[in-house]
Design a protein around this motif. Sequence first.
Motif, mmCIF file in Angstrom:
data_model
loop_
_atom_site.group_PDB
_atom_site.id
_atom_site.type_symbol
_atom_site.label_atom_id
_atom_site.label_comp_id
_atom_site.label_asym_id
_atom_site.label_seq_id
_atom_site.Cartn_x
_atom_site.Cartn_y
_atom_site.Cartn_z
ATOM 1 N N ASP A 291 121.888 14.648 101.976
ATOM 2 C CA ASP A 291 120.553 14.401 102.516
ATOM 3 C C ASP A 291 119.502 15.211 101.755
ATOM 4 O O ASP A 291 119.762 16.336 101.315
ATOM 5 N N ASN A 292 118.293 14.649 101.646
ATOM 6 C CA ASN A 292 117.139 15.336 101.041
ATOM 7 C C ASN A 292 117.495 16.029 99.728
ATOM 8 O O ASN A 292 117.310 17.241 99.577
ATOM 9 N N PRO A 293 118.023 15.294 98.757
ATOM 10 C CA PRO A 293 118.448 15.942 97.501
ATOM 11 C C PRO A 293 117.315 16.642 96.778
ATOM 12 O O PRO A 293 117.539 17.630 96.078
ATOM 13 N N GLU A 294 116.071 16.142 96.937
ATOM 14 C CA GLU A 294 114.947 16.742 96.228
ATOM 15 C C GLU A 294 114.647 18.153 96.701
ATOM 16 O O GLU A 294 113.930 18.908 96.027
ATOM 17 N N LYS A 295 115.203 18.552 97.860
ATOM 18 C CA LYS A 295 114.989 19.903 98.372
ATOM 19 C C LYS A 295 116.103 20.870 97.985
ATOM 20 O O LYS A 295 116.074 22.037 98.363
ATOM 21 N N ALA A 296 117.083 20.379 97.233
ATOM 22 C CA ALA A 296 118.241 21.207 96.899
ATOM 23 C C ALA A 296 117.899 22.313 95.907
ATOM 24 O O ALA A 296 118.550 23.359 95.892
ATOM 25 N N PHE A 297 116.873 22.089 95.059
ATOM 26 C CA PHE A 297 116.472 23.093 94.082
ATOM 27 C C PHE A 297 115.079 23.617 94.422
ATOM 28 O O PHE A 297 114.266 22.914 95.014
ATOM 29 N N SER A 298 114.809 24.854 94.025
ATOM 30 C CA SER A 298 113.512 25.469 94.292
ATOM 31 C C SER A 298 112.410 24.770 93.507
ATOM 32 O O SER A 298 112.625 24.260 92.409
ATOM 33 N N SER A 299 111.225 24.785 94.080
ATOM 34 C CA SER A 299 110.015 24.370 93.375
ATOM 35 C C SER A 299 109.045 25.544 93.406
ATOM 36 O O SER A 299 108.661 26.007 94.486
ATOM 37 N N ASP A 300 108.692 26.051 92.237
ATOM 38 C CA ASP A 300 107.782 27.184 92.145
ATOM 39 C C ASP A 300 107.025 27.094 90.824
ATOM 40 O O ASP A 300 107.001 26.023 90.195
ATOM 41 N N ASP A 301 106.396 28.183 90.387
ATOM 42 C CA ASP A 301 105.636 28.120 89.143
ATOM 43 C C ASP A 301 106.531 27.989 87.923
ATOM 44 O O ASP A 301 106.065 27.637 86.831
ATOM 45 N N ARG A 302 107.834 28.227 88.078
ATOM 46 C CA ARG A 302 108.765 28.152 86.947
ATOM 47 C C ARG A 302 109.461 26.795 86.851
ATOM 48 O O ARG A 302 109.799 26.345 85.755
ATOM 49 N N GLN A 303 109.727 26.155 87.958
ATOM 50 C CA GLN A 303 110.399 24.864 87.924
ATOM 51 C C GLN A 303 109.849 23.943 89.006
ATOM 52 O O GLN A 303 109.484 24.387 90.094
ATOM 53 N N GLN A 304 109.788 22.646 88.689
ATOM 54 C CA GLN A 304 109.246 21.661 89.623
ATOM 55 C C GLN A 304 110.158 20.434 89.678
ATOM 56 O O GLN A 304 110.743 20.034 88.661
ATOM 57 N N VAL A 305 110.245 19.873 90.888
ATOM 58 C CA VAL A 305 110.970 18.619 91.107
ATOM 59 C C VAL A 305 109.980 17.464 90.935
ATOM 60 O O VAL A 305 108.913 17.449 91.544
ATOM 61 N N LYS A 306 110.330 16.479 90.088
ATOM 62 C CA LYS A 306 109.434 15.351 89.821
ATOM 63 C C LYS A 306 110.225 14.039 89.793
ATOM 64 O O LYS A 306 111.456 14.041 89.627
#
Length: 505
Positions: A291-306
């Motif tokens: 579920d919600n795979p896009e939330k599995a990794f962090s999103s911050d100033d260093r990396q973003q989910v797109k």
Amino acid sequence: MIRWSTAVLAVSLCATPAFAQGKVLLETWDAAYLSGNRSGYVHTIAQEVERGGKKLIRTSVALSLTIKRFEDTVTISMENGNYETPDGQITGVFSKLVQGKLQQQEITGEVVGKELKLTLNGNRPLLPAPWNPKVVSLYKQQTIFRDRKLKPDEKFNYLSFEPSINLVLKTEVIAKGYREVELVGSKQKKKLLQVETVPDKVDFVREGKKEKMQLPIVQTYLDEDLLPVKSEVEVPGFGVVVMYRTTKEKALAPVSGGLDLGVSQLVRLKNRILRPHETTAAVYRITIRGDNPEKAFSSDDRQQVKNVQGNTFELHVRANGNGAAPGKEPAAEFSQSSYFITSADGKVKELARQAVGAEADSWKKALKIERWVNKHMRFTSHETLATADHVARTLEGDCTEYAMLTAAMCRAEGIPSRTAIGLIYAEPREIQRAPCFAFHMWTEVWIKGRWIPLDATLGKGYVGATHLKITDSSWPPEERTSTPIFPVTAVVGRVGIEVLSAETR
């Protein structure tokens, strides 16, 4: 009935009972299999004891699994249990594990009204946990299906205590129906009642936000007497653990440790990344089951989910990532000494002073600490999430120990810190240098309004775009379990990664 949380698997322990043993009321043995190979056992025993002048029943459930971690063979074990009155009221609980080489953690709890008074290693009080007198004891759980005369399609709930998080959970039981099941050592399948046991989702804090996670769901198969003869549970990183009821002799027979946990947790890649730790930017296509795979990794100033499409998305990563505008000062928990990041420990402080010398600048201090840890520690696979004060004395461990000690030494020098947890690009010799991503932990420090990553395992003074962050944690003072690693279990064994592009210096 057996339920194991992934949060409390740790390296082998040896427990010495401190009670007067009496009549054995129940004892069972289960042989445990991983990837089709017999890897260990589960031993359950309930016996009459005398404790504090009272006659009680002590029930313990011990798990032992022998596995490989690349070149090492490791025994992963845990034990938990409870004391109860003859009428089933729990009076106390206990759990024991080893977090590092010769470092044992034992948590005991005494029921006082609606609270569980917890103590660490016999002398350190912990925050009490809420308690419910309706919790079903481990002894009662062993025969709960038989006692209820469970029938197909029947459902019911009961309360149980989960020692890995020291909380009472509601557990739902669903009798699925009869199945033809293959049992070890038998050429014919047997008709057994399949029962699914589903614990409530538990709260945990990820990067300052509260989330929920599903603990492992157990499939149990019952014989005509409604007693377990086979159980299955999927443990992230391990795969499916299968347990068969057997004799003591068969359960304790020697095992070879066929599963290589180090290899099984790797995420294989089709393409190599040249000079991976020199990457300045990279783009990955990530596919995750769940579920919600896009939330599995962090999103911050260093990396973003797109570019999220179903269970697939792109992860855009940059090196170090100090380009964001300064943020607000981190909470006190990022500077305080805690159970895991023991910055107040005398040895940790001593090592921090050795590392920084007369340096006054915070960033230069952090760099010196990273280099000191990299130079003085010896990489081994024998530790399992050891605390920083322990690591300061052994100077041994893998990435988790490097990260914990670095974070603690930084806090000892007044630098707020936390650990980052995720994946790192690797080409292990154990898989013929094939490219992959592997589990990894590193450190982040708060410098001039920004979180900046460092990795003492590498000791380069920076982190490239091949560190993929899943989560981070301050390991706050009240935290004494490995729940900050929970988000990793949503990724390990469930993720595929494709390298779309990688830029180097």
